[in-house]
Scaffold this motif. Structure first.
Motif, PDB file in Angstrom:
ATOM      1  N   ILE A   1     -27.747 -27.334  20.451  1.00  0.00           N
ATOM      2  CA  ILE A   1     -28.649 -26.545  19.613  1.00  0.00           C
ATOM      3  C   ILE A   1     -27.901 -25.278  19.234  1.00  0.00           C
ATOM      4  O   ILE A   1     -27.229 -24.668  20.065  1.00  0.00           O
ATOM      5  N   LYS A   2     -28.040 -24.891  17.986  1.00  0.00           N
ATOM      6  CA  LYS A   2     -27.475 -23.638  17.503  1.00  0.00           C
ATOM      7  C   LYS A   2     -28.626 -22.842  16.900  1.00  0.00           C
ATOM      8  O   LYS A   2     -29.329 -23.335  16.015  1.00  0.00           O
ATOM      9  N   LEU A   3     -28.835 -21.626  17.397  1.00  0.00           N
ATOM     10  CA  LEU A   3     -29.871 -20.738  16.878  1.00  0.00           C
ATOM     11  C   LEU A   3     -29.191 -19.520  16.276  1.00  0.00           C
ATOM     12  O   LEU A   3     -28.599 -18.709  16.982  1.00  0.00           O
ATOM     13  N   GLN A   4     -29.271 -19.435  14.960  1.00  0.00           N
ATOM     14  CA  GLN A   4     -28.618 -18.357  14.224  1.00  0.00           C
ATOM     15  C   GLN A   4     -29.665 -17.324  13.847  1.00  0.00           C
ATOM     16  O   GLN A   4     -30.656 -17.631  13.190  1.00  0.00           O
ATOM     17  N   GLU A   5     -29.451 -16.054  14.307  1.00  0.00           N
ATOM     18  CA  GLU A   5     -30.444 -15.020  13.997  1.00  0.00           C
ATOM     19  C   GLU A   5     -30.030 -14.135  12.825  1.00  0.00           C
ATOM     20  O   GLU A   5     -30.885 -13.517  12.213  1.00  0.00           O
ATOM     21  N   THR A   6     -28.749 -14.069  12.546  1.00  0.00           N
ATOM     22  CA  THR A   6     -28.260 -13.374  11.353  1.00  0.00           C
ATOM     23  C   THR A   6     -27.128 -14.215  10.770  1.00  0.00           C
ATOM     24  O   THR A   6     -26.723 -15.215  11.363  1.00  0.00           O
ATOM     25  N   ASP A   7     -26.588 -13.777   9.640  1.00  0.00           N
ATOM     26  CA  ASP A   7     -25.482 -14.521   9.026  1.00  0.00           C
ATOM     27  C   ASP A   7     -24.261 -14.608   9.936  1.00  0.00           C
ATOM     28  O   ASP A   7     -23.471 -15.538   9.822  1.00  0.00           O
ATOM     29  N   SER A   8     -24.110 -13.633  10.837  1.00  0.00           N
ATOM     30  CA  SER A   8     -22.896 -13.597  11.653  1.00  0.00           C
ATOM     31  C   SER A   8     -23.149 -13.701  13.160  1.00  0.00           C
ATOM     32  O   SER A   8     -22.212 -13.554  13.940  1.00  0.00           O
ATOM     33  N   SER A   9     -24.388 -13.950  13.576  1.00  0.00           N
ATOM     34  CA  SER A   9     -24.695 -13.982  15.014  1.00  0.00           C
ATOM     35  C   SER A   9     -25.536 -15.200  15.366  1.00  0.00           C
ATOM     36  O   SER A   9     -26.564 -15.453  14.738  1.00  0.00           O
ATOM     37  N   PHE A  10     -25.093 -15.930  16.396  1.00  0.00           N
ATOM     38  CA  PHE A  10     -25.844 -17.098  16.829  1.00  0.00           C
ATOM     39  C   PHE A  10     -25.575 -17.392  18.295  1.00  0.00           C
ATOM     40  O   PHE A  10     -24.596 -16.924  18.871  1.00  0.00           O
ATOM     41  N   ALA A  11     -26.472 -18.175  18.881  1.00  0.00           N
ATOM     42  CA  ALA A  11     -26.314 -18.661  20.251  1.00  0.00           C
ATOM     43  C   ALA A  11     -26.298 -20.182  20.195  1.00  0.00           C
ATOM     44  O   ALA A  11     -26.992 -20.787  19.377  1.00  0.00           O
ATOM     45  N   GLU A  12     -25.508 -20.783  21.079  1.00  0.00           N
ATOM     46  CA  GLU A  12     -25.418 -22.234  21.117  1.00  0.00           C
ATOM     47  C   GLU A  12     -25.650 -22.744  22.531  1.00  0.00           C
ATOM     48  O   GLU A  12     -25.280 -22.096  23.509  1.00  0.00           O
ATOM     49  N   TRP A  13     -26.259 -23.916  22.614  1.00  0.00           N
ATOM     50  CA  TRP A  13     -26.497 -24.617  23.873  1.00  0.00           C
ATOM     51  C   TRP A  13     -25.879 -26.005  23.732  1.00  0.00           C
ATOM     52  O   TRP A  13     -26.105 -26.676  22.718  1.00  0.00           O
ATOM     53  N   PHE A  14     -25.098 -26.406  24.727  1.00  0.00           N
ATOM     54  CA  PHE A  14     -24.483 -27.742  24.737  1.00  0.00           C
ATOM     55  C   PHE A  14     -24.879 -28.479  26.002  1.00  0.00           C
ATOM     56  O   PHE A  14     -24.751 -27.929  27.107  1.00  0.00           O
ATOM     57  N   ALA A  15     -25.323 -29.712  25.872  1.00  0.00           N
ATOM     58  CA  ALA A  15     -25.714 -30.513  27.022  1.00  0.00           C
ATOM     59  C   ALA A  15     -24.570 -30.650  28.013  1.00  0.00           C
ATOM     60  O   ALA A  15     -24.770 -30.608  29.230  1.00  0.00           O
ATOM     61  N   SER A  16     -23.352 -30.790  27.494  1.00  0.00           N
ATOM     62  CA  SER A  16     -22.188 -30.992  28.368  1.00  0.00           C
ATOM     63  C   SER A  16     -21.936 -29.823  29.306  1.00  0.00           C
ATOM     64  O   SER A  16     -21.296 -29.973  30.349  1.00  0.00           O
ATOM     65  N   GLU A  17     -22.459 -28.660  28.969  1.00  0.00           N
ATOM     66  CA  GLU A  17     -22.278 -27.458  29.795  1.00  0.00           C
ATOM     67  C   GLU A  17     -23.519 -27.140  30.629  1.00  0.00           C
ATOM     68  O   GLU A  17     -23.544 -26.143  31.341  1.00  0.00           O
ATOM     69  N   ASN A  18     -24.529 -27.982  30.528  1.00  0.00           N
ATOM     70  CA  ASN A  18     -25.816 -27.703  31.189  1.00  0.00           C
ATOM     71  C   ASN A  18     -26.377 -28.921  31.902  1.00  0.00           C
ATOM     72  O   ASN A  18     -27.507 -29.311  31.695  1.00  0.00           O
ATOM     73  N   LYS A  19     -25.567 -29.517  32.729  1.00  0.00           N
ATOM     74  CA  LYS A  19     -26.003 -30.721  33.448  1.00  0.00           C
ATOM     75  C   LYS A  19     -26.630 -30.353  34.758  1.00  0.00           C
ATOM     76  O   LYS A  19     -26.438 -29.372  35.355  1.00  0.00           O
TER      77      LYS A  19
ATOM     78  N   MET B   1     -33.885 -17.865  24.056  1.00  0.00           N
ATOM     79  CA  MET B   1     -34.702 -18.728  23.209  1.00  0.00           C
ATOM     80  C   MET B   1     -34.076 -20.111  23.076  1.00  0.00           C
ATOM     81  O   MET B   1     -34.772 -21.130  23.117  1.00  0.00           O
ATOM     82  N   VAL B   2     -32.762 -20.176  22.946  1.00  0.00           N
ATOM     83  CA  VAL B   2     -32.094 -21.466  22.766  1.00  0.00           C
ATOM     84  C   VAL B   2     -32.218 -22.313  24.040  1.00  0.00           C
ATOM     85  O   VAL B   2     -32.366 -23.543  23.969  1.00  0.00           O
ATOM     86  N   ILE B   3     -32.231 -21.675  25.206  1.00  0.00           N
ATOM     87  CA  ILE B   3     -32.448 -22.401  26.463  1.00  0.00           C
ATOM     88  C   ILE B   3     -33.870 -22.976  26.478  1.00  0.00           C
ATOM     89  O   ILE B   3     -34.080 -24.147  26.819  1.00  0.00           O
ATOM     90  N   ASP B   4     -34.844 -22.157  26.123  1.00  0.00           N
ATOM     91  CA  ASP B   4     -36.240 -22.589  26.056  1.00  0.00           C
ATOM     92  C   ASP B   4     -36.394 -23.751  25.073  1.00  0.00           C
ATOM     93  O   ASP B   4     -37.022 -24.771  25.381  1.00  0.00           O
ATOM     94  N   PHE B   5     -35.815 -23.615  23.894  1.00  0.00           N
ATOM     95  CA  PHE B   5     -35.928 -24.648  22.870  1.00  0.00           C
ATOM     96  C   PHE B   5     -35.297 -25.962  23.338  1.00  0.00           C
ATOM     97  O   PHE B   5     -35.833 -27.047  23.080  1.00  0.00           O
ATOM     98  N   ALA B   6     -34.155 -25.883  24.010  1.00  0.00           N
ATOM     99  CA  ALA B   6     -33.483 -27.094  24.495  1.00  0.00           C
ATOM    100  C   ALA B   6     -34.400 -27.863  25.440  1.00  0.00           C
ATOM    101  O   ALA B   6     -34.523 -29.089  25.331  1.00  0.00           O
ATOM    102  N   GLU B   7     -35.045 -27.169  26.351  1.00  0.00           N
ATOM    103  CA  GLU B   7     -35.952 -27.836  27.297  1.00  0.00           C
ATOM    104  C   GLU B   7     -37.114 -28.498  26.572  1.00  0.00           C
ATOM    105  O   GLU B   7     -37.488 -29.636  26.874  1.00  0.00           O
TER     106      GLU B   7
END
Length: 150
Positions: free
Chosen positions: A132-150, A111-117
């Motif tokens: 982008i940081k997408l947090q689905e619970t208090d302790s779990s999240f996924a992050e997308w960074f432009a610097s890692e996705n060129k 989802m975070v990849i889709d949202f970034a696009e």
């Protein structure tokens, strides 16, 4: 002038199910997602511009993210359309439920990849999506960074 990062946070409720998963998340369930969108750019130098000193108006960023993500995903159920979940999706749609069919397994990571696009495609040319940081619970999240996705 310095490059500055600004972040806007959003909240939305979304249900999903992970087809083929070997745990509880194979069942339809939902999350109170927290989405943080960080962009970078240089503050506007023109003191005659009503947005003087801003990288981007928080309201403009809010409009983009709401239109592309929050307004679409809030109170929806997301399924991978390339799985048998499509039958459940059709049943829910027939009962007037808001269903989104995507081309991917609706994990936070995908989802975070889709949202970034979606967000990158709407930003002004001089503004870059930083993360982008997408947090689905208090302790779990996924992050997308432009610097890692060129």
């Amino acid at each position: 002038m310095s490059t500055i990062r600004i972040t806007k946070q959003f909240n939305f409720e979304t249900g999903h199910a992970l087809y083929g998963y070997d745990g509880k998340c194979k069942n339809v369930h939902g999350h109170s997602y927290k989405l943080s969108v960080t962009v970078s750019g240089k503050p506007i130098k023109d003191n005659t511009n009503v947005k003087f000193g801003m990288v981007i108006d928080f309201g403009d960023l809010k409009k983009i993210v709401n239109e592309e993500i929050v307004d679409i995903f809030d109170h929806a159920t997301v399924f991978n359309k390339n799985t048998p979940h499509v039958e459940l999706a059709k049943e829910l749609q027939a009962r007037d439920h808001h269903v989104i069919l995507v081309d991917y397994q609706p994990t936070s990571e995908m989802m975070v990849i889709d949202f970034a696009e979606k967000i990158k495609n709407r930003l002004p040319e001089n503004i870059k999506l930083y993360s982008i940081k997408l947090q689905e619970t208090d302790s779990s999240f996924a992050e997308w960074f432009a610097s890692e996705n060129k």
